[in-house]
Design a protein around this motif. Structure first.
Motif, PDB file in Angstrom:
ATOM      1  N   PRO A 192      45.168  33.632   8.742  1.00 27.55           N
ATOM      2  CA  PRO A 192      45.041  34.976   9.690  1.00 27.55           C
ATOM      3  C   PRO A 192      43.912  34.323  10.762  1.00 27.55           C
ATOM      4  CG  PRO A 192      43.733  35.203   7.648  1.00 27.55           C
ATOM      5  CD  PRO A 192      44.688  34.000   7.510  1.00 27.55           C
ATOM      6  N   ARG A 193      44.063  35.124  11.943  1.00 27.86           N
ATOM      7  CA  ARG A 193      43.141  34.819  13.023  1.00 27.86           C
ATOM      8  C   ARG A 193      41.909  36.007  13.091  1.00 27.86           C
ATOM      9  NH1 ARG A 193      44.890  31.678  17.004  1.00 27.86           N
ATOM     10  NH2 ARG A 193      43.967  33.020  18.518  1.00 27.86           N
ATOM     11  N   LEU A 194      40.802  35.494  13.425  1.00 24.39           N
ATOM     12  CA  LEU A 194      39.480  36.350  13.641  1.00 24.39           C
ATOM     13  C   LEU A 194      39.238  36.008  15.126  1.00 24.39           C
ATOM     14  CD1 LEU A 194      37.260  38.032  13.075  1.00 24.39           C
ATOM     15  CD2 LEU A 194      36.056  36.131  12.215  1.00 24.39           C
ATOM     16  N   LEU A 195      39.302  37.177  15.847  1.00 24.09           N
ATOM     17  CA  LEU A 195      39.018  36.905  17.300  1.00 24.09           C
ATOM     18  C   LEU A 195      37.604  37.863  17.655  1.00 24.09           C
ATOM     19  CD1 LEU A 195      42.352  37.918  19.064  1.00 24.09           C
ATOM     20  CD2 LEU A 195      41.550  35.779  18.114  1.00 24.09           C
ATOM     21  N   VAL A 196      36.429  36.612  17.885  1.00 23.95           N
ATOM     22  CA  VAL A 196      35.242  37.324  17.947  1.00 23.95           C
ATOM     23  C   VAL A 196      34.728  37.216  19.390  1.00 23.95           C
ATOM     24  CG1 VAL A 196      32.726  37.038  17.323  1.00 23.95           C
ATOM     25  CG2 VAL A 196      34.721  36.343  15.675  1.00 23.95           C
ATOM     26  N   PHE A 197      34.699  38.635  19.946  1.00 22.92           N
ATOM     27  CA  PHE A 197      34.386  38.609  21.328  1.00 22.92           C
ATOM     28  C   PHE A 197      32.758  38.908  21.659  1.00 22.92           C
ATOM     29  CE2 PHE A 197      38.674  39.790  20.947  1.00 22.92           C
ATOM     30  CZ  PHE A 197      39.305  38.963  22.102  1.00 22.92           C
ATOM     31  N   CYS A 220      35.180  34.249  22.176  1.00 21.66           N
ATOM     32  CA  CYS A 220      35.485  34.465  23.489  1.00 21.66           C
ATOM     33  C   CYS A 220      34.527  35.244  24.171  1.00 21.66           C
ATOM     34  CB  CYS A 220      36.704  35.018  23.713  1.00 21.66           C
ATOM     35  SG  CYS A 220      37.332  35.511  25.414  1.00 21.66           S
ATOM     36  N   ASP A 221      34.172  34.608  25.475  1.00 15.39           N
ATOM     37  CA  ASP A 221      33.087  35.540  26.242  1.00 15.39           C
ATOM     38  C   ASP A 221      33.155  34.994  27.570  1.00 15.39           C
ATOM     39  OD1 ASP A 221      30.317  35.901  27.396  1.00 15.39           O
ATOM     40  OD2 ASP A 221      29.850  36.708  25.497  1.00 15.39           O
ATOM     41  N   ALA A 222      33.087  35.717  28.582  1.00 21.07           N
ATOM     42  CA  ALA A 222      33.097  35.435  30.073  1.00 21.07           C
ATOM     43  C   ALA A 222      32.016  34.533  30.665  1.00 21.07           C
ATOM     44  CB  ALA A 222      33.345  36.824  30.850  1.00 21.07           C
ATOM     45  N   ALA A 227      29.046  30.718  25.829  1.00 21.06           N
ATOM     46  CA  ALA A 227      30.350  30.429  25.100  1.00 21.06           C
ATOM     47  C   ALA A 227      30.505  28.810  25.205  1.00 21.06           C
ATOM     48  CB  ALA A 227      31.546  31.220  25.712  1.00 21.06           C
ATOM     49  N   THR A 228      29.800  28.183  24.215  1.00 16.39           N
ATOM     50  CA  THR A 228      29.712  26.663  24.395  1.00 16.39           C
ATOM     51  C   THR A 228      29.883  26.419  22.944  1.00 16.39           C
ATOM     52  OG1 THR A 228      27.304  26.518  23.873  1.00 16.39           O
ATOM     53  CG2 THR A 228      28.067  26.604  25.879  1.00 16.39           C
ATOM     54  N   ARG A 229      30.680  25.054  22.541  1.00 11.81           N
ATOM     55  CA  ARG A 229      30.808  24.616  21.279  1.00 11.81           C
ATOM     56  C   ARG A 229      29.471  24.226  20.766  1.00 11.81           C
ATOM     57  NH1 ARG A 229      34.094  24.598  17.874  1.00 11.81           N
ATOM     58  NH2 ARG A 229      36.010  24.721  19.264  1.00 11.81           N
ATOM     59  N   ARG A 230      28.427  23.883  21.316  1.00  9.15           N
ATOM     60  CA  ARG A 230      27.416  23.597  20.655  1.00  9.15           C
ATOM     61  C   ARG A 230      26.832  24.941  19.845  1.00  9.15           C
ATOM     62  NH1 ARG A 230      22.040  20.793  23.516  1.00  9.15           N
ATOM     63  NH2 ARG A 230      20.629  20.916  21.589  1.00  9.15           N
ATOM     64  N   ARG A 231      27.216  26.127  20.740  1.00  4.82           N
ATOM     65  CA  ARG A 231      26.458  27.334  20.015  1.00  4.82           C
ATOM     66  C   ARG A 231      27.463  27.595  18.826  1.00  4.82           C
ATOM     67  NH1 ARG A 231      24.097  31.733  23.685  1.00  4.82           N
ATOM     68  NH2 ARG A 231      24.199  32.478  21.577  1.00  4.82           N
ATOM     69  N   PHE A 232      28.528  27.229  18.868  1.00  2.51           N
ATOM     70  CA  PHE A 232      29.403  27.782  17.862  1.00  2.51           C
ATOM     71  C   PHE A 232      30.195  26.641  17.375  1.00  2.51           C
ATOM     72  CE2 PHE A 232      28.728  31.118  20.977  1.00  2.51           C
ATOM     73  CZ  PHE A 232      28.507  32.396  19.944  1.00  2.51           C
ATOM     74  N   PRO A 233      29.596  25.906  16.445  1.00  3.44           N
ATOM     75  CA  PRO A 233      30.231  24.702  15.822  1.00  3.44           C
ATOM     76  C   PRO A 233      31.191  24.991  14.758  1.00  3.44           C
ATOM     77  CG  PRO A 233      28.133  24.777  14.961  1.00  3.44           C
ATOM     78  CD  PRO A 233      28.214  25.891  16.148  1.00  3.44           C
ATOM     79  N   PRO A 243      37.059  39.002  28.206  1.00  2.14           N
ATOM     80  CA  PRO A 243      37.784  39.321  26.826  1.00  2.14           C
ATOM     81  C   PRO A 243      39.228  40.049  26.904  1.00  2.14           C
ATOM     82  CG  PRO A 243      35.622  39.777  26.704  1.00  2.14           C
ATOM     83  CD  PRO A 243      35.597  39.167  28.279  1.00  2.14           C
ATOM     84  N   HIS A 244      39.263  40.907  27.848  1.00  4.12           N
ATOM     85  CA  HIS A 244      40.595  41.652  27.827  1.00  4.12           C
ATOM     86  C   HIS A 244      41.728  40.597  28.383  1.00  4.12           C
ATOM     87  CE1 HIS A 244      39.250  42.000  31.995  1.00  4.12           C
ATOM     88  NE2 HIS A 244      40.783  42.418  32.447  1.00  4.12           N
TER      89      HIS A 244
END
Length: 360
Positions: A192-197, A220-222, A227-233, A243-244
């Protein structure tokens, strides 16, 4: 079965005969859920597990016997069963094992190929003693079916039941027709998918919790600086977009969870306006009760109905007294589990009856 697919495809490609043992039913404190599988090749090689070790030896022998006799076998192990106790199932539970030898049939090959391609798929088998010839039927989400039980009426009934089970991701035994015919349907669907905005610290903690729970997590963030890979490994995907706008193209179904953590109207309102009109099984938004009231007013002005607004879980999460990002992530994760499994959110010590509802 998903974790065995590479080995089974390799064995099949080499022309090696093998039997697959699957857990088809459990009750009490059984060690594995329906669908857990052990495969044994004719040369004795084994992969997988049906019990975490309790009855592995006995099931291994059942697989070899099934191959020798070339017929499916169905056996139950339980604490009250002398044989079950002897092989080590002392946890108080009962497990029912189906062993299937005829794994060269086209339906099973189709099932393995769908698993390898990460496609939703269901495999249906008639349980002994009614099974006779060990045939099976595979059904994909597109409705395409492979295999037959030799009776068009039975095929239609099995296909309809398998389609319903695949749609909800349920694996288990069902009765079909008026003759008490029992079939085992094993389903697979991608995580299942979890979309975190909202690329904030609370999102980072929720991303870790979501991945731990088995979700495919997207952040996802504008704002590209956040919104970087380093912050969300721990995220499977990190998307820089409004987001929309991202939600409009993202795949969303009834198993999808949407967590809106931005608590900024310019992001929240257009996003929630769309999210609450999707099939998502969970839509939650962070913010105070005052923020929730103001957000609800704006959403009504945007045209959302009361029925659509009733789907919004806001403030997000369960009341655990959470304060830190990690604690808040636990409260949201707990609400996700309760929503998905139909939990009451009450302390187990204050409830009675079975801990695990049979239909969850």
């Amino acid at each position: 079965m998903r974790d065995l697919v590479d080995d089974l495809l390799a064995w099949s490609g080499e022309g090696r005969r093998f039997a697959v043992a699957s857990v088809v039913g459990v009750s009490g404190s059984a060690p594995r859920e329906p669908g857990a599988a052990l495969a044994v090749a004719e040369d004795g090689t084994a992969v997988g597990s049906v019990s975490g070790g309790c009855v592995e030896g006995a099931v291994y022998e059942l697989c070899l016997r099934s191959l020798e006799e070339d017929r499916p076998l169905l056996q139950t192990f339980g604490y009250s069963d002398d044989e079950g106790f002897a092989v080590g199932l002392t946890c108080g539970g009962i497990i029912e094992i189906l062993v299937w030898p005829n794994t060269a049939e086209p339906a099973f090959r189709s099932y393995l190929e769908a698993l390898a391609a990460d496609k939703p798929v269901a495999l249906a088998r008639i349980l002994p003693p009614a099974s006779g010839d060990p045939s099976s039927l595979t059904l994909e989400a597109s409705g395409e079916a492979t295999g037959t039980f030799g009776d068009p009426g039975v095929d239609r009934l099995v296909t309809a039941e398998a389609a319903a089970m695949l749609d909800t991701g349920v694996t288990g035994v069902r009765e079909v027709g008026c003759d008490g015919l029992r079939m085992f349907v094993q389903t697979y669907a991608p995580p299942p998918r979890l979309l975190v905005f909202g690329a904030i610290d609370f999102a980072a903690a929720l991303t870790r919790a979501g991945r731990f729970l088995g979700y495919h997590v997207t952040v996802c963030d504008a704002r590209p600086v956040f919104a970087t890979r380093r912050r969300f490994p721990d995220a499977h995907e990190v998307v820089v977009d409004w987001p929309h706008r991202y939600l409009e193209r993202a795949p969303v179904d009834a198993r999808t969870a949407i967590a809106v953590l931005t608590h900024d109207p310019k992001f929240d309102i257009p996003l929630l306006e769309r999210a609450l009109r999707t099939e998502a099984g969970y839509v939650g938004a962070m913010g105070s009760r005052r923020t929730h009231d103001e957000r609800s007013r704006r959403l009504r002005e945007a045209g959302l109905t009361e029925a659509e607004l009733s789907r919004l879980r806001s403030p997000i999460g369960l009341d655990l007294g959470a304060r830190t990002p990690e604690e808040v992530a636990v409260s949201i994760a707990a609400e996700l589990v309760a929503t998905r499994r139909g939990g009451t959110c009450h302390p187990l010590a204050s409830t009675s009856g079975p801990i695990h509802a049979l239909t969850r």
